[in-house]
Write an enzyme that holds these catalytic residues in place. Structure first.
Site, PDB file in Angstrom:
ATOM      1  CG  HIS A  56      -0.425   0.142   2.539  1.00 42.90           C
ATOM      2  ND1 HIS A  56       0.509  -0.748   3.253  1.00 42.90           N
ATOM      3  CD2 HIS A  56      -0.729   1.078   3.561  1.00 42.90           C
ATOM      4  CE1 HIS A  56       0.549  -0.615   4.449  1.00 42.90           C
ATOM      5  NE2 HIS A  56      -0.040   0.615   4.499  1.00 42.90           N
ATOM      6  CG  HIS A  58      -0.089   4.252   4.727  1.00 42.96           C
ATOM      7  ND1 HIS A  58      -0.878   3.690   5.678  1.00 42.96           N
ATOM      8  CD2 HIS A  58      -0.960   5.435   4.280  1.00 42.96           C
ATOM      9  CE1 HIS A  58      -2.087   4.169   5.590  1.00 42.96           C
ATOM     10  NE2 HIS A  58      -1.973   5.391   5.027  1.00 42.96           N
ATOM     11  CG  ASP A  60       4.661   3.156   7.607  1.00 47.74           C
ATOM     12  OD1 ASP A  60       3.637   3.711   6.809  1.00 47.74           O
ATOM     13  OD2 ASP A  60       4.351   2.429   8.197  1.00 47.74           O
ATOM     14  CG  HIS A  61       4.174   0.089   4.544  1.00 50.15           C
ATOM     15  ND1 HIS A  61       4.014  -1.077   4.877  1.00 50.15           N
ATOM     16  CD2 HIS A  61       3.466   0.852   5.335  1.00 50.15           C
ATOM     17  CE1 HIS A  61       3.441  -1.499   6.146  1.00 50.15           C
ATOM     18  NE2 HIS A  61       3.329  -0.014   6.450  1.00 50.15           N
ATOM     19  CG  HIS A 114      -4.237   0.570   6.995  1.00 45.96           C
ATOM     20  ND1 HIS A 114      -4.032   1.108   7.907  1.00 45.96           N
ATOM     21  CD2 HIS A 114      -3.003   0.785   6.342  1.00 45.96           C
ATOM     22  CE1 HIS A 114      -2.800   1.440   8.242  1.00 45.96           C
ATOM     23  NE2 HIS A 114      -2.047   1.485   7.099  1.00 45.96           N
ATOM     24  CG  ASP A 133       0.381  -1.357   7.780  1.00 44.57           C
ATOM     25  OD1 ASP A 133       1.238  -2.105   8.082  1.00 44.57           O
ATOM     26  OD2 ASP A 133       0.681   0.025   7.707  1.00 44.57           O
ATOM     27  CG  HIS A 171       3.754  -1.340  11.380  1.00 50.62           C
ATOM     28  ND1 HIS A 171       4.382  -0.262  11.682  1.00 50.62           N
ATOM     29  CD2 HIS A 171       2.993  -1.317  10.413  1.00 50.62           C
ATOM     30  CE1 HIS A 171       4.089   0.679  10.698  1.00 50.62           C
ATOM     31  NE2 HIS A 171       3.273  -0.020   9.675  1.00 50.62           N
TER      32      HIS A 171
HETATM   33 FE    FE Z   1       2.433   0.809   8.064  1.00 51.64          FE
HETATM   34 ZN    ZN Z   2      -0.051   1.765   6.575  1.00 51.28          ZN
END
Ligand code: FE
Ligand code: ZN
Length: 255
Positions: A56, A58, A60-61, A114, A133, A171
């Site tokens: 996805h 985001h 942080d990915h 999410h 996530d 995570h």
């Molecule tokens: Fe994340």
């Molecule tokens: Zn995420």
């Protein structure tokens, strides 16, 4: 031969996964929170990156992708639905599409909730699912973009995979998830013992992922919305599982 994989801690609490097909040498990474830990793991293993699978959009990915590709060029696969907000994709996929790592075929599962456009990758022969996530160890991602019913449907798809599927999530949130789970399901003996194991692993700095779907089905409150005992514990006996899920997710947001 089945796929080999390695969990790669990134940033403060993210995980990427290296997945290697020993027959062909093909190696994929699932998500790229940052480049260096992934490059280090590739070097340590002696693996050459061939593919990147993104779950996805985001940051942080995906934020490490450009730096990773500079050192280790590879084909990038991600959701067609999110092509407009993901880094440039070589392969755009949708639910039901097949993704290959060397000789092994995986299936794309739409797990929106999410985010809308979040996908998971399931490799049935190696019993691996990369869920980022969506389904997480003892938890699930916060519902930012989708609806509660949509997230419940997504989790239900993952819950229907074979019970021995290894769940590779995005995570290290398991300790906080365990505290919440115990707050609503305090008498679940499997949850109590799992929480102790999680606490012990974290005290040694060990990851608590991946987990196995069977233990999630037994202990993850977000998969247990249809369980009469859990429903009773939150005063929702006989309610629709989707409604119970929404209530549990809302309580977690406030926890
Ligand atoms: Fe994340
Ligand atoms: Zn995420």
């Amino acid at each position: 031969m089945t796929l080999e994989f390695e969990t790669v801690p990134c940033l403060s609490d993210n995980y990427a996964y290296l997945v290697h097909d020993p027959d062909t040498g093909a190696t994929a990474v699932v998500d790229v929170p940052e480049a260096q830990p992934i490059l280090d793991a590739l070097e340590r293993r002696g693996w050459t990156l061939t593919d990147v699978l993104l779950t996805h959009h985001h940051w942080d990915h995906v934020d490490g992708l450009a730096a990773l590709l500079e050192q280790a060029p590879a084909l990038v696969t991600g959701a067609a639905a999110d092509a407009h907000r993901l880094p440039p994709l070589d392969i755009e996929v949708r639910e039901g599409d097949v993704v290959k790592i060397g000789n092994e075929a995986g299936t794309v599962i739409d797990v929106s909730g999410h985010t809308v456009g979040h996908i998971a990758f399931h490799f049935p022969a190696s019993k691996l699912a990369f869920t980022a996530d969506s389904l997480m160890a003892l938890g699930c991602g916060r519902v930012f973009e989708g609806t509660m019913p949509q997230m419940w449907e997504s989790l239900s798809k993952l819950a229907a995979l074979p019970e021995d599927t290894v769940i590779c999530s995005g995570h290290e949130y398991t300790m906080a998830n365990a505290k919440f789970a115990l707050s609503i399901d305090p008498d679940n003996p499997r949850l109590i013992s799992r929480s102790k194991a999680v606490e012990e692993a974290r005290s040694k700095g060990e990851p608590t992922v991946p987990s196995v779907l069977r233990e999630e089905l037994e202990t993850n409150p977000f998969l247990r919305a249809g369980d009469p005992g859990l429903q009773a514990a939150i005063g929702m006996e006989g309610a629709e599982p989707a409604d119970v899920f929404a209530e549990i997710r809302t309580r977690k947001d406030r926890f």
